[in-house]
Each structure stands twice: as C-alpha cells, then as structure tokens.
Design a protein around this motif. Sequence first.
Motif, mmCIF file in Angstrom:
data_model
loop_
_atom_site.group_PDB
_atom_site.id
_atom_site.type_symbol
_atom_site.label_atom_id
_atom_site.label_comp_id
_atom_site.label_asym_id
_atom_site.label_seq_id
_atom_site.Cartn_x
_atom_site.Cartn_y
_atom_site.Cartn_z
ATOM 1 N N GLU A 1 1.521 5.527 3.209
ATOM 2 C CA GLU A 1 2.132 4.265 3.613
ATOM 3 C C GLU A 1 3.515 4.082 2.978
ATOM 4 O O GLU A 1 3.920 4.838 2.097
ATOM 5 C CB GLU A 1 1.226 3.092 3.200
ATOM 6 N N SER A 2 4.236 3.068 3.438
ATOM 7 C CA SER A 2 5.510 2.643 2.851
ATOM 8 C C SER A 2 6.528 3.777 2.753
ATOM 9 O O SER A 2 7.350 3.829 1.837
ATOM 10 C CB SER A 2 5.280 2.041 1.457
ATOM 11 N N GLY A 3 6.455 4.708 3.710
ATOM 12 C CA GLY A 3 7.421 5.803 3.739
ATOM 13 C C GLY A 3 7.171 6.884 2.697
ATOM 14 O O GLY A 3 8.026 7.756 2.492
ATOM 15 N N LEU A 4 6.019 6.850 2.023
ATOM 16 C CA LEU A 4 5.704 7.850 0.998
ATOM 17 C C LEU A 4 5.503 9.218 1.647
ATOM 18 O O LEU A 4 4.797 9.357 2.641
ATOM 19 C CB LEU A 4 4.434 7.452 0.239
ATOM 20 N N LYS B 1 7.831 7.169 -7.590
ATOM 21 C CA LYS B 1 6.807 6.318 -6.994
ATOM 22 C C LYS B 1 5.414 6.529 -7.555
ATOM 23 O O LYS B 1 4.774 5.596 -8.018
ATOM 24 C CB LYS B 1 6.777 6.527 -5.468
ATOM 25 N N LEU B 2 4.925 7.768 -7.506
ATOM 26 C CA LEU B 2 3.503 7.994 -7.762
ATOM 27 C C LEU B 2 3.267 9.295 -8.508
ATOM 28 O O LEU B 2 3.796 10.348 -8.129
ATOM 29 C CB LEU B 2 2.740 7.999 -6.435
ATOM 30 N N LEU B 3 2.455 9.230 -9.573
ATOM 31 C CA LEU B 3 2.012 10.407 -10.296
ATOM 32 C C LEU B 3 0.530 10.651 -10.016
ATOM 33 O O LEU B 3 -0.274 9.726 -10.099
ATOM 34 C CB LEU B 3 2.199 10.227 -11.802
ATOM 35 N N LEU B 4 0.194 11.903 -9.700
ATOM 36 C CA LEU B 4 -1.187 12.321 -9.495
ATOM 37 C C LEU B 4 -1.539 13.300 -10.607
ATOM 38 O O LEU B 4 -0.998 14.408 -10.675
ATOM 39 C CB LEU B 4 -1.344 12.982 -8.122
ATOM 40 N N GLU C 1 6.915 13.456 -2.464
ATOM 41 C CA GLU C 1 7.301 12.419 -3.419
ATOM 42 C C GLU C 1 6.168 12.067 -4.384
ATOM 43 O O GLU C 1 6.264 11.119 -5.141
ATOM 44 C CB GLU C 1 7.738 11.163 -2.672
ATOM 45 N N ILE C 2 5.110 12.852 -4.339
ATOM 46 C CA ILE C 2 4.021 12.684 -5.301
ATOM 47 C C ILE C 2 4.261 13.643 -6.457
ATOM 48 O O ILE C 2 4.315 14.861 -6.285
ATOM 49 C CB ILE C 2 2.655 12.974 -4.656
ATOM 50 N N GLY C 3 4.442 13.105 -7.652
ATOM 51 C CA GLY C 3 4.590 13.946 -8.830
ATOM 52 C C GLY C 3 3.215 14.411 -9.276
ATOM 53 O O GLY C 3 2.377 13.594 -9.664
ATOM 54 N N ALA D 1 0.831 -1.204 0.000
ATOM 55 C CA ALA D 1 0.000 0.000 0.000
ATOM 56 C C ALA D 1 0.866 1.256 0.000
ATOM 57 O O ALA D 1 1.895 1.330 0.677
ATOM 58 C CB ALA D 1 -0.910 0.007 1.221
ATOM 59 N N LEU D 2 0.450 2.251 -0.787
ATOM 60 C CA LEU D 2 1.089 3.565 -0.781
ATOM 61 C C LEU D 2 0.205 4.603 -0.103
ATOM 62 O O LEU D 2 0.687 5.468 0.623
ATOM 63 C CB LEU D 2 1.402 4.017 -2.213
#
Length: 235
Positions: free
Chosen positions: A63-66, A153-156, A70-72, A2-3
């Motif tokens: 979660e997972s240290g996100l 990690k993650l793109l929004l 770190e969200i693009g 989970a992120l």
Amino acid sequence: MALISCENVTLSYDGKPVLADLNFTVNSGDYLCVVGENGSGKSTLVKSLLGLHKPTQGCIHMESGLLHTEIGYLPQQSQIQRDFPASVYEVVLSGCLNRSQKRIFFSPEAKAEAWDVMKRLSLDGIAKKSYQELSGGQRQRVLIARALCATHKLLLLDEPTTGLDPMATKDLYKLIYTLNQQEGITIIMVSHDILGALGYASHILHLGGRPLFFGTSKDYLLSDLGKSFSGGAGL
C-alpha cells in the motif's frame, strides 16, 4: 496509513500449505513482532513480504506506493555473512544498491547517505574496520545500517538477536525501538523471543499454521494465548 495488507492469504511450501487464512495490516509507524514455533510459517511469510514467494490464495497488497525494493531487509545471519571480507563502510554502502539502478559506481548522494546512517548508529568510528573482526552485536548494527540505506519506510528483521549475548540483545532492541519511535520507521520483526518482543512491539502476530492472534501487544497479554506463552508476565 496502511503499508502492507494481507487478505485471506494461504502460503504453501513444496505444494503443502504452511499458513492459511492470514489477515493482518501493517500501518505506518507500527512495530509488529511475528512469533510462533518452528514450522509455523514465519520464514515463508518473510519471503512473501519480500515478493520472493507468491501466495497460493489471497493477496498481499503493498500500500501507499511501497515497493518491495523499499523494504530494508535484515536476514538471519549465516557463517558466510559473518566471514564476509569487507569494511564496515563497504557493507553499509552496499545497502544503496537498489537505488543505484544500472550505475556501476555509487553516487556521491549514496556515499553521503551511508556516512549519515553510520553516524546515526554510532558506526562512523569503525568505518574502516573489517566486518569479520566485529562482535555479534556490532555486526547486527552494521547490517541494520545497511538495511536503512535501502529504506526510509520499513525494516523487516528476521531473528535479529539470534546468537547475541544478553547485553548485545538489549542494546539491539533499544536501537530498533529508537528507529521506530524517533525516526518513524515501521518495523516487522520475526522472533522466537516473545518476552523481548512484548517489551517493545506495538502489535503481535502469532502464527501456528494459521494466525492464532493478531492485535496489539496489550491485548495479546490479556489473551489466553498470550498469557500461556508469556508466562503471565505483566509487561
């Protein structure tokens, strides 16, 4: 893994609830598309995922240290953004700002990463070109490159295809899908284009003041809600 996890979340705007009883999880490698009509709470959810808007009730867990940094993030384009007086390279490099901390200048590592991202997205050939001179599809590709400089990690993505012609829309969807499938980048995309979303997304979150559906795209197509909004398309 989970992120992001939303647990019993209520989101309000100007003191009035716009989303209630929100529960969903985004795992690493997911491609989640958030759909719903205007006023369903999509924009408020985006702000909350970025840490800019706090839930009235419940909790959004990173979660997972996100980290939020770190969200693009690719916001909806405004006229000011379209007229921004900078080169393609300068726009992409600015995505490294969160990681430059208190340094005034970009590090050699940041500059190298910006060039690497531009090569991956086939933008290195127009690096010196003015952002103002680009087509709509090129601008969105540049802004995705900028967002990639902020995350691995993650793109929004908030309505990334708005205003694009059909060919540019198709190319952008293919690019986002490639980043998800080949580079393992988790995608959360807000969109009005349900049919386009169903062609690529692994999961659907359909909002209407509350979560009307959360699950896989396959299960969404089989649901009464999915059949209604997709027109029965068997994607």
